[in-house]
Design a protein around this motif. Structure first.
Motif, PDB file in Angstrom:
ATOM      1  N   ALA A 168      26.006  15.937  -5.641  1.00  0.00           N
ATOM      2  CA  ALA A 168      24.880  16.083  -6.567  1.00  0.00           C
ATOM      3  C   ALA A 168      25.163  17.213  -7.544  1.00  0.00           C
ATOM      4  N   ALA A 169      24.528  17.138  -8.711  1.00  0.00           N
ATOM      5  CA  ALA A 169      24.689  18.185  -9.718  1.00  0.00           C
ATOM      6  C   ALA A 169      23.358  18.410 -10.413  1.00  0.00           C
ATOM      7  N   THR A 170      23.173  19.625 -10.887  1.00  0.00           N
ATOM      8  CA  THR A 170      21.940  19.951 -11.598  1.00  0.00           C
ATOM      9  C   THR A 170      22.139  21.166 -12.494  1.00  0.00           C
ATOM     10  N   ASN A 171      21.399  21.206 -13.588  1.00  0.00           N
ATOM     11  CA  ASN A 171      21.345  22.417 -14.403  1.00  0.00           C
ATOM     12  C   ASN A 171      20.039  23.166 -14.163  1.00  0.00           C
ATOM     13  N   GLU A 172      19.271  22.688 -13.182  1.00  0.00           N
ATOM     14  CA  GLU A 172      18.006  23.320 -12.811  1.00  0.00           C
ATOM     15  C   GLU A 172      18.225  24.336 -11.692  1.00  0.00           C
ATOM     16  N   ASN A 173      17.276  25.236 -11.543  1.00  0.00           N
ATOM     17  CA  ASN A 173      17.262  26.162 -10.419  1.00  0.00           C
ATOM     18  C   ASN A 173      16.504  25.486  -9.286  1.00  0.00           C
ATOM     19  N   LEU A 174      17.227  24.847  -8.364  1.00  0.00           N
ATOM     20  CA  LEU A 174      16.575  24.077  -7.316  1.00  0.00           C
ATOM     21  C   LEU A 174      15.739  24.955  -6.391  1.00  0.00           C
ATOM     22  N   GLU A 175      16.193  26.185  -6.145  1.00  0.00           N
ATOM     23  CA  GLU A 175      15.385  27.074  -5.310  1.00  0.00           C
ATOM     24  C   GLU A 175      14.010  27.300  -5.928  1.00  0.00           C
ATOM     25  N   LYS A 176      13.976  27.464  -7.250  1.00  0.00           N
ATOM     26  CA  LYS A 176      12.703  27.643  -7.937  1.00  0.00           C
ATOM     27  C   LYS A 176      11.853  26.383  -7.844  1.00  0.00           C
ATOM     28  N   VAL A 178      11.922  24.231  -5.461  1.00  0.00           N
ATOM     29  CA  VAL A 178      11.416  24.185  -4.091  1.00  0.00           C
ATOM     30  C   VAL A 178      10.171  25.058  -3.958  1.00  0.00           C
ATOM     31  N   ASP A 179      10.240  26.273  -4.505  1.00  0.00           N
ATOM     32  CA  ASP A 179       9.091  27.190  -4.451  1.00  0.00           C
ATOM     33  C   ASP A 179       7.875  26.610  -5.172  1.00  0.00           C
ATOM     34  N   GLU A 180       8.126  25.838  -6.220  1.00  0.00           N
ATOM     35  CA  GLU A 180       7.027  25.244  -7.001  1.00  0.00           C
ATOM     36  C   GLU A 180       6.549  23.922  -6.408  1.00  0.00           C
ATOM     37  N   GLY A 181       7.179  23.466  -5.334  1.00  0.00           N
ATOM     38  CA  GLY A 181       6.776  22.211  -4.709  1.00  0.00           C
ATOM     39  C   GLY A 181       7.259  20.970  -5.420  1.00  0.00           C
ATOM     40  N   ARG A 182       8.249  21.107  -6.298  1.00  0.00           N
ATOM     41  CA  ARG A 182       8.755  19.987  -7.074  1.00  0.00           C
ATOM     42  C   ARG A 182      10.049  19.414  -6.506  1.00  0.00           C
ATOM     43  N   PHE A 183      10.584  20.093  -5.495  1.00  0.00           N
ATOM     44  CA  PHE A 183      11.787  19.606  -4.833  1.00  0.00           C
ATOM     45  C   PHE A 183      11.681  19.934  -3.354  1.00  0.00           C
ATOM     46  N   ARG A 184      12.012  18.966  -2.515  1.00  0.00           N
ATOM     47  CA  ARG A 184      11.863  19.133  -1.077  1.00  0.00           C
ATOM     48  C   ARG A 184      12.886  20.140  -0.533  1.00  0.00           C
ATOM     49  N   ALA A 185      12.402  21.090   0.255  1.00  0.00           N
ATOM     50  CA  ALA A 185      13.298  22.089   0.831  1.00  0.00           C
ATOM     51  C   ALA A 185      14.309  21.443   1.777  1.00  0.00           C
ATOM     52  N   ASP A 186      13.853  20.459   2.581  1.00  0.00           N
ATOM     53  CA  ASP A 186      14.782  19.834   3.527  1.00  0.00           C
ATOM     54  C   ASP A 186      15.882  19.066   2.808  1.00  0.00           C
ATOM     55  N   LEU A 187      15.537  18.449   1.679  1.00  0.00           N
ATOM     56  CA  LEU A 187      16.560  17.751   0.904  1.00  0.00           C
ATOM     57  C   LEU A 187      17.524  18.750   0.265  1.00  0.00           C
TER      58      LEU A 187
END
Length: 352
Positions: A168-176, A178-187
């Motif tokens: 997987a790849a992203t230019n987003e801050n996934l940790e952020k 996750v904190d905002e509830g927009r990305f699953r922490a377990d994933l």
């Protein structure tokens, strides 16, 4: 499933690269000798032969897909399919069907069974680009594949097994996210078994001359041109540009120059006009008088002097720190300071 024969990939957001049909090596080379690039290559050499999920992070245009291909080529699945998916471009009403396929009659218009991207990637590698844009309901289904190796096609009654290596790849801050509830922490933790952080081009400026030469050769060859020489002023200018579009922007700049070059030489006057506009906006006091090359030289000199002063100020007058900030060697930095009569010590004593 036969990995060498797959259904054609429709739409512009996904691509299938069967083992019999690889893209050119020139397009897939991650050019650079910076310490960060050497470290990335070492990391890829260690992780590629494993089955571990890999998360590649970095700004747009830094070459994340090229690195994903490097992981694929170094894996035991290199003779199986490589399926690239742009998660940001999936139509909202087709997300589940595109990734996991559907059965005939699953919904209006589904007149026949259709394989999803995970089925196409079976026994191979799937690359999910811009994974941060994947909606939450789809994240749940992706997690199921990672945890149990199975998925349910739209309209299906029994789950299908799926054996894929996921990158997987992203230019987003996934940790952020996750904190905002927009990305699953377990994933996130499932995807991030091994993480590769790709630096922006401005943080590895030493690689710019290598990249310029690489793209000049690549595009000249693609147009049947002879080998092109590079004017020092072109390389010198581009070494100081901040490249918000990273390597992709540099490639486009050189591509533009190769197309416009009437001789076998790439010079500063061939760069896109927007670059000079950005530079002149930063030095509005410069008077464009006299001959073109004289004006260009003065423009570059004023830019260099202003850049050096800014770097020294930000580093508190410490030259070694200023050189690291500028992305050039300390020796070269000292040479340029002497050329412009600048001294780091004066900036330690005064803020002006």
């Amino acid at each position: 499933m036969n990995g060498t024969k797959r259904s054609p990939v429709d739409g512009g957001w996904a691509r299938l690269v069967p083992p019999t049909e690889s893209r050119s090596d020139e397009e897939r080379v991650f050019v650079g000798e910076h310490a960060s690039v050497v470290q990335i290559r070492h990391l890829i050499a260690r992780v590629a032969p494993t089955s571990a999920a890999v998360l590649i992070t970095g700004e747009s245009g830094t070459g994340k897909e090229i690195l994903a291909c490097d992981v694929y080529r170094g894996s035991t699945r290199r003779n199986r399919p490589f399926v690239a998916v742009n998660c940001a471009a999936i139509a909202p009403n087709l997300e589940e069907s595109e990734l996991f396929g559907h059965e005939a009659g699953a919904f209006t218009g589904a007149d026949r069974r259709r394989a999803g991207r995970f089925e196409l990637a079976h026994e191979g590698t799937i690359f999910l680009d811009e994974v941060g844009d994947m909606p939450l309901p789809l994240q749940v289904k992706l997690l199921r594949i990672l945890e149990a190796g199975e998925y349910l096609p739209v309209g299906g009654e029994s789950p299908c097994r799926c054996d894929v290596r996921l990158i997987a790849a992203t230019n987003e801050n996934l940790e952020k996210l996750v904190d905002e509830g927009r990305f699953r922490a377990d994933l996130f933790y499932r995807l991030c078994v091994v993480r590769i952080d790709v630096p922006p081009l401005r943080e590895r400026r030493e690689d710019i001359p290598l990249l310029i030469a690489h793209f000049a050769h690549r595009f000249a060859e693609s147009y049947g041109r002879k080998a092109l020489t590079l004017a020092p002023d072109l390389t010198e200018f581009l070494e100081r540009y901040h490249f918000p579009g990273n390597v992709r922007e540099l490639a486009n700049i050189i591509h533009h120059a190769v197309i416009l070059a009437e001789e076998d030489r790439l010079s500063l006057d061939l760069i896109p006009p927007y670059l000079l506009r950005r530079l002149t906006a930063a030095v509005p006091a410069l008077e464009f008088t006299g001959r073109f090359h004289d004006a260009k030289r003065r423009l570059i000199e004023q830019f260099e002097r202003g850049y050096l002063v800014s770097a020294i100020k930000q580093s508190g007058g410490i030259i070694s720190r200023a050189a690291r900030l500028a992305g050039i060697s300390e020796r070269v930095f000292h040479q340029k300071l002497r050329a412009y009569g600048l001294h780091g010590l004066s900036f330690r004593r005064s803020d002006t």
